[in-house]
Motif scaffolding. Structure first.
Motif, PDB file in Angstrom:
ATOM      1  N   ASN A  66       0.828  -1.212   0.000  1.00 19.43           N
ATOM      2  CA  ASN A  66       0.000   0.000   0.000  1.00 19.43           C
ATOM      3  C   ASN A  66       0.861   1.260   0.000  1.00 19.43           C
ATOM      4  O   ASN A  66       0.648   2.184   0.786  1.00 19.43           O
ATOM      5  CB  ASN A  66      -0.969   0.000   1.195  1.00 19.43           C
ATOM      6  CG  ASN A  66      -1.872  -1.222   1.190  1.00 19.43           C
ATOM      7  OD1 ASN A  66      -2.456  -1.561   0.158  1.00 19.43           O
ATOM      8  ND2 ASN A  66      -1.970  -1.892   2.330  1.00 19.43           N
ATOM      9  N   ASP A  69       0.170   5.467   0.617  1.00 15.58           N
ATOM     10  CA  ASP A  69      -1.211   5.479   1.091  1.00 15.58           C
ATOM     11  C   ASP A  69      -2.215   5.021   0.033  1.00 15.58           C
ATOM     12  O   ASP A  69      -3.387   5.412   0.056  1.00 15.58           O
ATOM     13  CB  ASP A  69      -1.610   6.864   1.603  1.00 15.58           C
ATOM     14  CG  ASP A  69      -0.807   7.267   2.836  1.00 15.58           C
ATOM     15  OD1 ASP A  69      -0.546   6.380   3.669  1.00 15.58           O
ATOM     16  OD2 ASP A  69      -0.432   8.449   2.944  1.00 15.58           O
ATOM     17  N   THR A  70      -1.764   4.218  -0.917  1.00 18.68           N
ATOM     18  CA  THR A  70      -2.680   3.625  -1.893  1.00 18.68           C
ATOM     19  C   THR A  70      -3.178   2.289  -1.358  1.00 18.68           C
ATOM     20  O   THR A  70      -2.583   1.709  -0.451  1.00 18.68           O
ATOM     21  CB  THR A  70      -1.987   3.400  -3.244  1.00 18.68           C
ATOM     22  OG1 THR A  70      -0.876   2.498  -3.046  1.00 18.68           O
ATOM     23  CG2 THR A  70      -1.485   4.706  -3.821  1.00 18.68           C
ATOM     24  N   ARG A  71      -4.261   1.808  -1.917  1.00 19.16           N
ATOM     25  CA  ARG A  71      -4.832   0.520  -1.521  1.00 19.16           C
ATOM     26  C   ARG A  71      -4.558  -0.464  -2.656  1.00 19.16           C
ATOM     27  O   ARG A  71      -5.254  -0.469  -3.677  1.00 19.16           O
ATOM     28  CB  ARG A  71      -6.328   0.667  -1.250  1.00 19.16           C
ATOM     29  CG  ARG A  71      -6.650   1.608  -0.096  1.00 19.16           C
ATOM     30  CD  ARG A  71      -8.125   1.947  -0.056  1.00 19.16           C
ATOM     31  NE  ARG A  71      -8.958   0.787   0.220  1.00 19.16           N
ATOM     32  CZ  ARG A  71      -9.459   0.487   1.421  1.00 19.16           C
ATOM     33  NH1 ARG A  71      -9.201   1.277   2.468  1.00 19.16           N
ATOM     34  NH2 ARG A  71     -10.216  -0.576   1.587  1.00 19.16           N
ATOM     35  N   CYS A  73      -4.894  -3.713  -3.146  1.00 15.24           N
ATOM     36  CA  CYS A  73      -5.910  -4.678  -3.580  1.00 15.24           C
ATOM     37  C   CYS A  73      -7.016  -4.005  -4.380  1.00 15.24           C
ATOM     38  O   CYS A  73      -7.538  -4.586  -5.335  1.00 15.24           O
ATOM     39  CB  CYS A  73      -6.475  -5.436  -2.377  1.00 15.24           C
ATOM     40  SG  CYS A  73      -5.309  -6.645  -1.695  1.00 15.24           S
ATOM     41  N   ASP A  74      -7.373  -2.764  -4.020  1.00 11.82           N
ATOM     42  CA  ASP A  74      -8.349  -2.024  -4.817  1.00 11.82           C
ATOM     43  C   ASP A  74      -7.802  -1.751  -6.212  1.00 11.82           C
ATOM     44  O   ASP A  74      -8.520  -1.868  -7.224  1.00 11.82           O
ATOM     45  CB  ASP A  74      -8.695  -0.694  -4.143  1.00 11.82           C
ATOM     46  CG  ASP A  74      -9.524  -0.863  -2.882  1.00 11.82           C
ATOM     47  OD1 ASP A  74      -9.963  -2.003  -2.605  1.00 11.82           O
ATOM     48  OD2 ASP A  74      -9.721   0.136  -2.170  1.00 11.82           O
ATOM     49  N   TYR A  91      -9.349  -4.292   2.263  1.00 11.92           N
ATOM     50  CA  TYR A  91      -8.086  -3.670   2.624  1.00 11.92           C
ATOM     51  C   TYR A  91      -7.282  -4.588   3.538  1.00 11.92           C
ATOM     52  O   TYR A  91      -7.783  -5.112   4.535  1.00 11.92           O
ATOM     53  CB  TYR A  91      -8.310  -2.332   3.332  1.00 11.92           C
ATOM     54  CG  TYR A  91      -7.001  -1.678   3.722  1.00 11.92           C
ATOM     55  CD1 TYR A  91      -6.260  -0.958   2.783  1.00 11.92           C
ATOM     56  CD2 TYR A  91      -6.502  -1.807   5.013  1.00 11.92           C
ATOM     57  CE1 TYR A  91      -5.048  -0.366   3.130  1.00 11.92           C
ATOM     58  CE2 TYR A  91      -5.292  -1.216   5.366  1.00 11.92           C
ATOM     59  CZ  TYR A  91      -4.574  -0.509   4.418  1.00 11.92           C
ATOM     60  OH  TYR A  91      -3.372   0.058   4.756  1.00 11.92           O
ATOM     61  N   SER A  92      -6.011  -4.753   3.207  1.00 14.97           N
ATOM     62  CA  SER A  92      -5.090  -5.536   4.038  1.00 14.97           C
ATOM     63  C   SER A  92      -3.698  -4.968   3.846  1.00 14.97           C
ATOM     64  O   SER A  92      -3.459  -4.169   2.933  1.00 14.97           O
ATOM     65  CB  SER A  92      -5.138  -7.022   3.654  1.00 14.97           C
ATOM     66  OG  SER A  92      -4.768  -7.202   2.291  1.00 14.97           O
ATOM     67  N   ASN A  93      -2.783  -5.408   4.681  1.00 20.69           N
ATOM     68  CA  ASN A  93      -1.418  -4.903   4.623  1.00 20.69           C
ATOM     69  C   ASN A  93      -0.455  -6.062   4.780  1.00 20.69           C
ATOM     70  O   ASN A  93      -0.611  -6.881   5.689  1.00 20.69           O
ATOM     71  CB  ASN A  93      -1.187  -3.866   5.730  1.00 20.69           C
ATOM     72  CG  ASN A  93       0.023  -3.002   5.469  1.00 20.69           C
ATOM     73  OD1 ASN A  93       0.605  -3.020   4.384  1.00 20.69           O
ATOM     74  ND2 ASN A  93       0.422  -2.224   6.455  1.00 20.69           N
ATOM     75  N   GLY A  96      -2.572 -10.348   1.118  1.00 23.46           N
ATOM     76  CA  GLY A  96      -3.885  -9.979   0.611  1.00 23.46           C
ATOM     77  C   GLY A  96      -4.607 -11.150  -0.009  1.00 23.46           C
ATOM     78  O   GLY A  96      -4.012 -12.194  -0.296  1.00 23.46           O
TER      79      GLY A  96
END
Length: 345
Positions: A66, A69-71, A73-74, A91-93, A96
Motif C-alpha cells: 500500500n 497510502d494507496t490501496r 488490492c483495490d 483492505y489488508s497490509n 492480501g
C-alpha cells in the motif's frame, strides 16, 4: 415380479444419479508479488497479467505494501476489471486475498507489526458451500535455513562457519514470529472446521518444510547433513493440514519444488543472490488445505521462470518440478515462483 423389477430399476437410477452428481472445481494462486511488483519495470501490470492468465478463483498475495497510502488490492481489482476479470477483495497490509466470489466476511487473524508477518481470512460462499480462505506472509527475519549454508538469516552476512547443529538452527528459527502467527491461524481454522467450512491456506512462509529437509536431501542443496523438523509445517501437519505440493510430488529429491530465488530476467543478479556462495534454493511458498471426504486435490504446479539462482549464478532447470511458463518471462515481476492448485469438491 414387474413391481420388483420397477423398484430395482428405480434404485439403479438413483444410484447412477448419485454417482454422476457433478463435482465442482476451485483453484487458488499463491503469488509473492515482490513489493507490489515495483522492483521490476512494469511489474504491477505484469502481476495483473499473470493473475488474469491463471484465472484462479482465489489469489493469495504476499508483499502487499500500500505504498504512498494507496490501496493495492483495490488497484489490482480495478486493473483486472479492465481485463474482463471480476474479483473482490478488502483492505489488508503485507498479505492480501482476491476472490472471484463475493466476500461474506473478512478478518485479520495476525496483524502486521514491525514487519513481522500477517495473516488474513476471507469467508465466501461457493455453490452453497462456505470456504475459509487464508493468506499468510510470515516473518522474514530469523530465516534459519541460511545458517547451515553459512549465512545469517536476519542480515544475510557471511558467518565464520556454517551452523551444523539442529538445535541451534531451530532456536534461531523460533526467535521469529512465524510459529506464533501460525498458532493464531490454527486456532481460527479450528472454528471454521467446526462450522463445516472448507479451509484453504496460501502463503509465503519464509521457512522451509520438514518434508524437504529429510535424510534423502541431507547431502543436497547445502543442507550440510542436517535433517530439520521445521516448526510451521510440523504444526500444520499435526493439526491435520495437507501440503498440496508434497501430496502430489512426495519426493523432495526429484521434485524439490523450489520457489525462491527464481531467475527473474529483468533484475540484476546481485539483487537475487542473498547468499552468493551457497545453494540457498528453497520451497517457501505453499498451498495447504484441511482434508475432508468430498475434497480432493486435482493438480498443482508452479508458474514462473524455469531457471533459478544458485551460488551467484543463473542456472537452468535441473529438477523434474512442473513449472508453467508465464505470459511474459522477460518481465516476470518477482524473485518467487507462483503456485497454482486446483481442487474438486
Amino acid at each position: 415380479m414387474k413391481k420388483l423389477l420397477w423398484i430395482s430399476c428405480l434404485c439403479l437410477a438413483m444410484a447412477l444419479f448419485v454417482s454422476f452428481k457433478p463435482r465442482y472445481t476451485i483453484s487458488l494462486l499463491q503469488f509473492n508479488i515482490w513489493q507490489e511488483g515495483t522492483v521490476v519495470s512494469g511489474g504491477f501490470d505484469t502481476v495483473a497479467d499473470e493473475i488474469a492468465k491463471a484465472d484462479a478463483d482465489f489469489v493469495t498475495l504476499s508483499e502487499v505494501r500500500n505504498y504512498k497510502d494507496t490501496r493495492f488490492c483495490d488497484r489490482i481489482v480495478e486493473k483486472l476489471r479492465e481485463k474482463g476479470k471480476t474479483y473482490y477483495s478488502f483492505y489488508s497490509n503485507d498479505s492480501g486475498i482476491l476472490s472471484k466470489y463475493p466476500i461474506k466476511e473478512s478478518s485479520t487473524v495476525y496483524p502486521l507489526k514491525n514487519d513481522q508477518g500477517s495473516i488474513y481470512k476471507a469467508v465466501v460462499d461457493v455453490n452453497g458451500r462456505e470456504f475459509a480462505v487464508y493468506t499468510a506472509h510470515l516473518d522474514y527475519r530469523h530465516c534459519a535455513s541460511y545458517l547451515p549454508r553459512g549465512y545469517s538469516g536476519t542480515d544475510w552476512h557471511r558467518l565464520p562457519e556454517a551452523v551444523k547443529d539442529v538445535d541451534a538452527v531451530l532456536k534461531d528459527n523460533r526467535d521469529s514470529q512465524r510459529s506464533i502467527a501460525i498458532a493464531k491461524f490454527l486456532e481460527e481454522a479450528a472454528k471454521d472446521k467446526a462450522m463445516g467450512r472448507i479451509v484453504l491456506l496460501g502463503g509465503d512462509f519464509n521457512e522451509p518444510s520438514h518434508l524437504d529437509w529429510t535424510e534423502s536431501t541431507a547431502r543436497l542443496f547445502d543442507h550440510n547433513g542436517l535433517v530439520i523438523p521445521w516448526d510451521v509445517t510440523v504444526a500444520l501437519e499435526k493439526a491435520g493440514f495437507m501440503d498440496a505440493y508434497r501430496e502430489k510430488y512426495p519426493n523432495p529429491v526429484t521434485h524439490p519444488g523450489f520457489t525462491f530465488p527464481t531467475d527473474c530476467p529483468g533484475v540484476p543478479l546481485q539483487k537475487l543472490a542473498w547468499s552468493p556462495s551457497a545453494d540457498d534454493r528453497e520451497r517457501i511458498d505453499y498451498v495447504f488445505y484441511l482434508p475432508e471426504q468430498k475434497l480432493s486435490l486435482s493438480k498443482i504446479h508452479m508458474i514462473g521462470p524455469s531457471g533459478m539462482v544458485c551460488r551467484n549464478q543463473r542456472i537452468p532447470a535441473d529438477t523434474k518440478d512442473p513449472v508453467e511458463k508465464p505470459s511474459n518471462l522477460q518481465k516476470w515481476p518477482t524473485d518467487h515462483r507462483a503456485l497454482y492448485a486446483e481442487f474438486a469438491y
